[in-house]
Design a protein around this motif. Sequence first.
Motif, PDB file in Angstrom:
ATOM      1  N   PRO A   1       0.811  -1.238   0.000  1.00 42.27           N
ATOM      2  CA  PRO A   1       0.000   0.000   0.000  1.00 42.27           C
ATOM      3  C   PRO A   1       0.839   1.281   0.000  1.00 42.27           C
ATOM      4  N   HIS A   2       2.113   1.197   0.425  1.00 45.06           N
ATOM      5  CA  HIS A   2       2.890   2.441   0.435  1.00 45.06           C
ATOM      6  C   HIS A   2       3.617   2.708  -0.880  1.00 45.06           C
ATOM      7  N   LEU A   3       3.372   1.829  -1.836  1.00 48.38           N
ATOM      8  CA  LEU A   3       4.067   1.997  -3.127  1.00 48.38           C
ATOM      9  C   LEU A   3       3.854   3.408  -3.722  1.00 48.38           C
ATOM     10  N   PRO A   4       2.591   3.914  -3.794  1.00 47.88           N
ATOM     11  CA  PRO A   4       2.407   5.226  -4.435  1.00 47.88           C
ATOM     12  C   PRO A   4       3.227   6.342  -3.774  1.00 47.88           C
TER      13      PRO A   4
ATOM     14  N   VAL B   1       0.736   8.969 -13.450  1.00 48.16           N
ATOM     15  CA  VAL B   1      -0.379   9.864 -13.064  1.00 48.16           C
ATOM     16  C   VAL B   1      -1.334   9.144 -12.108  1.00 48.16           C
ATOM     17  N   VAL B   2      -1.548   7.839 -12.325  1.00 49.02           N
ATOM     18  CA  VAL B   2      -2.392   7.084 -11.379  1.00 49.02           C
ATOM     19  C   VAL B   2      -1.693   7.076 -10.019  1.00 49.02           C
ATOM     20  N   ASN B   3      -0.389   6.835 -10.060  1.00 51.03           N
ATOM     21  CA  ASN B   3       0.397   6.786  -8.827  1.00 51.03           C
ATOM     22  C   ASN B   3       0.329   8.125  -8.076  1.00 51.03           C
ATOM     23  N   PHE B   4       0.439   9.234  -8.799  1.00 52.86           N
ATOM     24  CA  PHE B   4       0.420  10.543  -8.128  1.00 52.86           C
ATOM     25  C   PHE B   4      -0.964  10.827  -7.528  1.00 52.86           C
ATOM     26  N   PHE B   5      -1.996  10.368  -8.222  1.00 56.97           N
ATOM     27  CA  PHE B   5      -3.332  10.558  -7.663  1.00 56.97           C
ATOM     28  C   PHE B   5      -3.435   9.802  -6.331  1.00 56.97           C
ATOM     29  N   LEU B   6      -2.964   8.538  -6.303  1.00 54.34           N
ATOM     30  CA  LEU B   6      -3.043   7.735  -5.080  1.00 54.34           C
ATOM     31  C   LEU B   6      -2.151   8.336  -3.984  1.00 54.34           C
ATOM     32  N   ALA B   7      -0.983   8.851  -4.382  1.00 51.16           N
ATOM     33  CA  ALA B   7      -0.073   9.462  -3.390  1.00 51.16           C
ATOM     34  C   ALA B   7      -0.722  10.716  -2.793  1.00 51.16           C
ATOM     35  N   GLY B   8      -1.381  11.521  -3.637  1.00 49.60           N
ATOM     36  CA  GLY B   8      -2.064  12.732  -3.166  1.00 49.60           C
ATOM     37  C   GLY B   8      -3.186  12.363  -2.203  1.00 49.60           C
ATOM     38  N   TRP B   9      -3.893  11.287  -2.538  1.00 52.05           N
ATOM     39  CA  TRP B   9      -4.996  10.809  -1.685  1.00 52.05           C
ATOM     40  C   TRP B   9      -4.436  10.451  -0.305  1.00 52.05           C
ATOM     41  N   GLU B  10      -3.313   9.723  -0.314  1.00 52.72           N
ATOM     42  CA  GLU B  10      -2.719   9.308   0.959  1.00 52.72           C
ATOM     43  C   GLU B  10      -2.223  10.521   1.753  1.00 52.72           C
ATOM     44  N   LYS B  11      -1.727  11.510   1.059  1.00 55.47           N
ATOM     45  CA  LYS B  11      -1.134  12.673   1.734  1.00 55.47           C
ATOM     46  C   LYS B  11      -2.192  13.641   2.284  1.00 55.47           C
ATOM     47  N   HIS B  12      -3.187  13.951   1.377  1.00 54.09           N
ATOM     48  CA  HIS B  12      -4.122  15.013   1.763  1.00 54.09           C
ATOM     49  C   HIS B  12      -5.579  14.563   1.768  1.00 54.09           C
ATOM     50  N   GLY B  13      -5.838  13.325   1.498  1.00 51.64           N
ATOM     51  CA  GLY B  13      -7.225  12.870   1.386  1.00 51.64           C
ATOM     52  C   GLY B  13      -7.683  12.929  -0.058  1.00 51.64           C
ATOM     53  N   PHE B  14      -8.870  12.348  -0.319  1.00 49.94           N
ATOM     54  CA  PHE B  14      -9.392  12.229  -1.687  1.00 49.94           C
ATOM     55  C   PHE B  14      -9.643  13.599  -2.318  1.00 49.94           C
ATOM     56  N   SER B  15      -9.235  13.744  -3.600  1.00 51.81           N
ATOM     57  CA  SER B  15      -9.514  14.998  -4.315  1.00 51.81           C
ATOM     58  C   SER B  15     -10.212  14.663  -5.628  1.00 51.81           C
ATOM     59  N   LEU B  16     -11.443  15.151  -5.762  1.00 52.63           N
ATOM     60  CA  LEU B  16     -12.176  14.852  -7.001  1.00 52.63           C
ATOM     61  C   LEU B  16     -11.485  15.498  -8.211  1.00 52.63           C
TER      62      LEU B  16
ATOM     63  N   ALA C   1       1.712  17.894  -4.096  1.00 48.87           N
ATOM     64  CA  ALA C   1       2.204  18.855  -3.103  1.00 48.87           C
ATOM     65  C   ALA C   1       1.293  20.070  -2.995  1.00 48.87           C
ATOM     66  N   ASN C   2       0.542  20.326  -4.079  1.00 54.14           N
ATOM     67  CA  ASN C   2      -0.323  21.514  -4.117  1.00 54.14           C
ATOM     68  C   ASN C   2      -1.733  21.073  -4.480  1.00 54.14           C
ATOM     69  N   PRO C   3      -2.471  20.506  -3.533  1.00 52.65           N
ATOM     70  CA  PRO C   3      -3.769  19.898  -3.879  1.00 52.65           C
ATOM     71  C   PRO C   3      -4.714  20.920  -4.531  1.00 52.65           C
ATOM     72  N   PRO C   4      -5.563  20.437  -5.446  1.00 52.80           N
ATOM     73  CA  PRO C   4      -6.459  21.345  -6.181  1.00 52.80           C
ATOM     74  C   PRO C   4      -7.383  22.113  -5.237  1.00 52.80           C
ATOM     75  N   VAL C   5      -7.767  23.290  -5.732  1.00 50.01           N
ATOM     76  CA  VAL C   5      -8.696  24.085  -4.922  1.00 50.01           C
ATOM     77  C   VAL C   5     -10.067  24.160  -5.622  1.00 50.01           C
TER      78      VAL C   5
END
Length: 730
Positions: free
Chosen positions: A426-429, A509-524, A583-587
């Motif tokens: 699970p920590h791969l992303p 890009v899939v990996n970065f989405f999953l990494a962002g989710w892990e870091k800051h929570g889900f972002s639509l 690093a800069n989640p969408p607003v």
Amino acid sequence: MDACSGGTGEQELFNPPPEGKIKEALLKLSTEAKELYLNSQVPILDAVPSPLEFYREWVAANKPVILRGVTQHWPALTKWTPDYLRARLGEKDVSVAERQMKFGKFLDIMENPDSQPGIFYVQKQNSNFTEEFSEIMSDAAPEIPWFSEALGKSPDAVNFWMGDERAVTSMHKDHYENIYCVISGYKDFILLPPTDAPWVPYRAYKPATYRETAPGTFTIEPSPGEEVPWICIDPVAPDIVSYPQYMHASPVQCRVRAGEALFLPSLWYHHVRQSHGCVAVNFWYDMEYDVSSLSFPLTPSLLTPGVTCHRREENITRVFSMGPYDILRYYVGPPLIILGATAGVQLLAWLGTDDTSYPCQVMGNASAWVTVGAVLLWAFASLWVPGKEFYGPRTSFGYTPKYKANGMQFFLVSIVTYLVLVLVFPHLPIHLYRNFSNIIVTCNLLALLLCVFLLVKGKMWPDSAEVMEPKPLLYEFYRGMELHPRILGVDVKQLTNCRFGLLAWELLVVNFFLAGWEKHGFSLAHLVSTALQTVYLAKFYWWETGYFNTLDIILDRAGYYICWGCLAFVPSLYTFTSYYLVANPPVMNTFESIATFLLGILAISLNYRVDWEKEHFKATNGRCKLWGKPATYIETIRETGEGIQHSKLLTAGFWGVARHLNYTFELLLALSWCLPGLGRGILPFTYFIFLTILLVHRVFRDEEKCAAKYGFFWDTYCSRVPYRMLPGAF
Ligand SMILES: NC(=O)C1=CN([C@@H]2O[C@H](COP(=O)(O)OP(=O)(O)OC[C@H]3O[C@@H](n4cnc5c(N)ncnc54)[C@H](OP(=O)(O)O)[C@@H]3O)[C@@H](O)[C@H]2O)C=CC1
Ligand SMILES: CC(C)CCC[C@@H](C)[C@H]1CC[C@H]2C3=CC=C4C[C@@H](O)CC[C@]4(C)[C@H]3CC[C@]12C
Ligand SMILES: [Fe+2]
């Protein structure tokens, strides 16, 4: 050594291409010659025919042929080693290209080519073999007895050739029947029959002489005398845009190896390259002036009264004076782009993150090498396994590249495998995200290594003679040498572009989405960007075989631009928005995200629809309906090496609105997956900005290609559909 200077392309052609009825008649002549007597390849004869037979079949017919068995009994084939030649001729003064030196010194340079800059070629065409190298003449022969018997005379000159791979003999013709015997190494010939004369462009050049000012440095000094006509096209990379008439020529290429001899009939145009240290002896017999040889000059002299076939052209390497554009293109551009882009991708990896837990190392780290190595091996395996094959368009040299047609399976299996790995680890992303700068270092190093390998391979072991004519080294590195090189049977461009670059793009890009989710929570909004890129890449794999008709495949050679581009630039710049969003989640709010998704899907569908309309139109040969009406088109006709070709230019559907609407929608779809970065500065739009520049430049490149291919018909299309990407504006 003689040279010709000038010829930057501004002055008129010496022999303007024929037009009207004369052109029709000459096209007929070259087509009939091809259909009635010429061979599409140079045949090889294993046994030497009788003199009479040879005269009838080959000399009188003016047809080239490779002969085995002419020189196989010559001791030279085994004796002429550098040591032997040094012992026999070492102290002899010889003329090597433009300087005098001891033959022993010349051999030293051949054995250690980097010790001296410049081009080294023993190539005096004054019967130097019988006149200057009498010490080794008995290892070969002063004439070819059966050939002398066939022609009823002895040779007028016997020449000894030994040289450097950088010495290229530009295209020219001789008024001799020529037997060219290769003793060691090989020679690559590009041949054109005399009936192609109307399609071979000449310009007038001022005579000049080379003078060596320092070792390997030459100045070209004008010498007195009239301007001389000189062939101004390079048959290795013909500039069809400047000389469209050359399209009608039918080049034949052949490699003549040690122990083989080429019979090169009089008046055939020939361009010659060789392996390093190649040794050859050739026999020139003056041609007979009979009805066919005398009628030959009629063609060029009809077009240009000054040109006659009996005017001797020098067998020398032509040098043009370089204009500022050439200096920029060959010497300034490549190092700047290579340095800028190689460092730029590392800069992006650094700029896009605020996570410094994995420092970037000059050689990458073990984890990055395992990651990149695994994807590369996987990509390679997908092309190596047996499976359905697809043939790309034939090259002008008659080579048909072969590809694997399993793109969609490869894409789906790869994503599923990656997702399974994420379930197991699970920590791969987040690990891959943190290690991204090392991953880019690894991609960068691997890509540079591959490009060096491709350069060396292109120079030493090309898959075919269709390699780029020698150019400044960095330019060769940047543009690439070979069009379709293969490694262990796998096509290099399919590997780097379709399999590694685009798969890395998708997985990252899939990996970065999953990494962002892990870091800051889900972002639509981040999901929207990822989903749009996934749909776009799925569309690419669905259509992968169509990609083999594009500029990247048919025009661009395998070098830094394409191969490094796909191995390092695509994983870095093309994925940058997704990387940055970690690093800069969408607003963006939910409504804006859904609207962006719909815009993206619309743009992808429109882009696909434009490409589809053209493909459907081509597949049905114009018998289809577009936008509810029968498709309209311009019927085109052109002459190629394979005869008269008919094809159609679509003027209906999107192709009747603008000439490159697919690029317009491509920009819109790229914008849509960058939009989730709105409010986060300019960096999330880096890809969109780059793509705008790339596609505008590409419109011009593509149109240059089409104008050369379709000529008048392309102009008609442009006047009927005047805009490129934005109706009413551009
Ligand atoms: N994301 C990225 O980095 C990039 C993406 N792309 C995308 O890749 C796809 C393919 O692009 P690309 O190959 O560059 O360009 P096109 O698909 O537009 O192909 C251009 C070729 O189509 C033929 N053609 C042009 N006009 C007509 C006409 N009216 N009727 C019939 N044939 C015509 C000509 O080739 P011929 O007649 O010789 O067959 C021309 O060379 C596009 O969707 C593009 O958006 C492209 C570049 C970069
Ligand atoms: C050296 C660098 C500064 C520039 C490298 C550019 C190349 C990496 C790209 C040039 C053209 C690009 C592509 C063309 C068409 C494509 C079809 C599309 O559907 C998917 C993307 C692509 C394969 C794309 C990939 C990058 C280029 C080869
Ligand atoms: Fe010649």
